[in-house]
Enzyme design. Structure first.
Site, PDB file in Angstrom:
ATOM      1  N   GLY A  38       0.826  -1.204   0.000  1.00 18.54           N
ATOM      2  CA  GLY A  38       0.000   0.000   0.000  1.00 18.54           C
ATOM      3  C   GLY A  38       0.856   1.249   0.000  1.00 18.54           C
ATOM      4  CB  ALA A  94      -4.593  -0.475   8.874  1.00 14.16           C
ATOM      5  CE  LYS A 105      -2.693  -5.410   6.774  1.00 14.08           C
ATOM      6  NZ  LYS A 105      -2.248  -4.313   5.883  1.00 14.08           N
ATOM      7  N   GLY A 106      -6.554  -4.921   3.110  1.00  7.68           N
ATOM      8  CA  GLY A 106      -6.827  -5.589   1.844  1.00  7.68           C
ATOM      9  C   GLY A 106      -7.336  -4.690   0.751  1.00  7.68           C
ATOM     10  N   GLY A 108      -5.591  -2.929  -1.023  1.00 12.45           N
ATOM     11  CA  GLY A 108      -4.659  -3.126  -2.124  1.00 12.45           C
ATOM     12  C   GLY A 108      -4.645  -4.535  -2.673  1.00 12.45           C
ATOM     13  CD  GLU A 114      -1.643  -6.413   3.194  1.00 10.77           C
ATOM     14  OE1 GLU A 114      -1.226  -5.329   2.772  1.00 10.77           O
ATOM     15  OE2 GLU A 114      -2.854  -6.614   3.450  1.00 10.77           O
ATOM     16  CE  LYS A 132      -5.906   4.742   5.049  1.00 12.21           C
ATOM     17  NZ  LYS A 132      -5.421   6.069   4.656  1.00 12.21           N
TER      18      LYS A 132
END
Length: 250
Positions: A38, A94, A105-106, A108, A114, A132
């Site tokens: 990220g 995050a 998360k995720g 990206g 990860e 965030k």
């Protein structure tokens, strides 16, 4: 014609640089690192590369092909996955985090790699800009990595949980789905709010075809978040403290 001057970095970009700089300060010679994915993680990898060029001795494993390419570009020695490989420190961004350092998360698309690397790390440090931090997870769509064959049934099961799932499509080609580095589909779930992240994580794990979900619970030891222009350290259930107070990992 005169060259167009480069755009000044946004406040969010400056905060990402600042959070990454705080994390790089705690990296020590000989560490084996998990390198996140990220835009904030890219700042960490870039700044870490500068320290490696100056003589710091570290090795790492990247959580995505994009982060691997950047790490190679800046000269960070990389390790291939192998049995017994553990990480002294993993540093990653995050998409959302709450005051207990539960994460989404995720965004990206690297959630499987990860979570694999960060579960094998002795210490996960999250770095994030001020946007965030949230009171309750769920405003950011929760990503899933899904085996293509199982997609219809996964969508049905997640919809029954109230997740309003949507297959992630390529912005450059809206008719094409986005694939993970493992060539799986990515599905974004719009829960709005996730008041019981632990329970949802368990339920998602029981749905066949979901390779991994983007809830990271009980993994992060600390987070560096920029608040009011200052790098602050957040730990689960504790008041924030300035990162400058810590010589070593908090």
């Amino acid at each position: 014609m005169p060259a167009t001057p480069p755009l000044a970095p946004t406040t969010q970009e400056l905060e990402k640089q600042q959070a990454a700089a705080a994390a790089v300060r705690w990296v020590r010679d000989g560490m084996v690192l998990g390198l996140g994915t990220g835009t904030t993680s890219a700042q960490f990898i870039t700044q870490l590369g500068a320290r490696v060029q100056a003589g710091l001795k570290v090795q790492g494993t990247a959580t995505s092909l994009a982060s691997e390419a950047l790490a190679r570009q800046v000269g960070i020695p990389l390790l291939e996955p192998r049995r017994g490989l553990r990480f002294d420190l993993a540093v990653d961004g995050a998409d959302e985090l709450d005051d207990q350092l539960r994460l989404i998360k995720g965004g990206g698309g690297a959630l499987l790699r990860e979570k694999t690397i960060e579960t094998a790390a002795d210490y996960l440090l999250v770095i994030a800009d001020s946007s965030k931090v949230v009171p309750v997870l769920g405003r950011f769509p929760l990503p899933l990595e899904v085996v293509p064959f199982a997609l219809p049934w996964v969508l049905d099961a997640v919809a029954a949980l109230g997740g309003a799932p949507a297959l992630r499509m390529d912005k450059a080609n809206p008719a094409a789905p986005v694939y993970s580095d493992q060539r799986n589909f990515l599905v974004d779930c719009h829960f709005g709010q996730i008041p019981d992240a632990e329970s949802l994580a368990v339920r998602l794990k029981t749905i066949p075809g979901i390779v991994e979900h983007g809830l990271f619970i009980g993994l992060a030891k600390a987070a560096v978040v920029i608040q009011g222009g200052v790098a602050q350290v957040l730990k689960p259930g504790q008041a924030a403290r300035p990162a400058s107070e810590f010589t070593d990992l908090p």
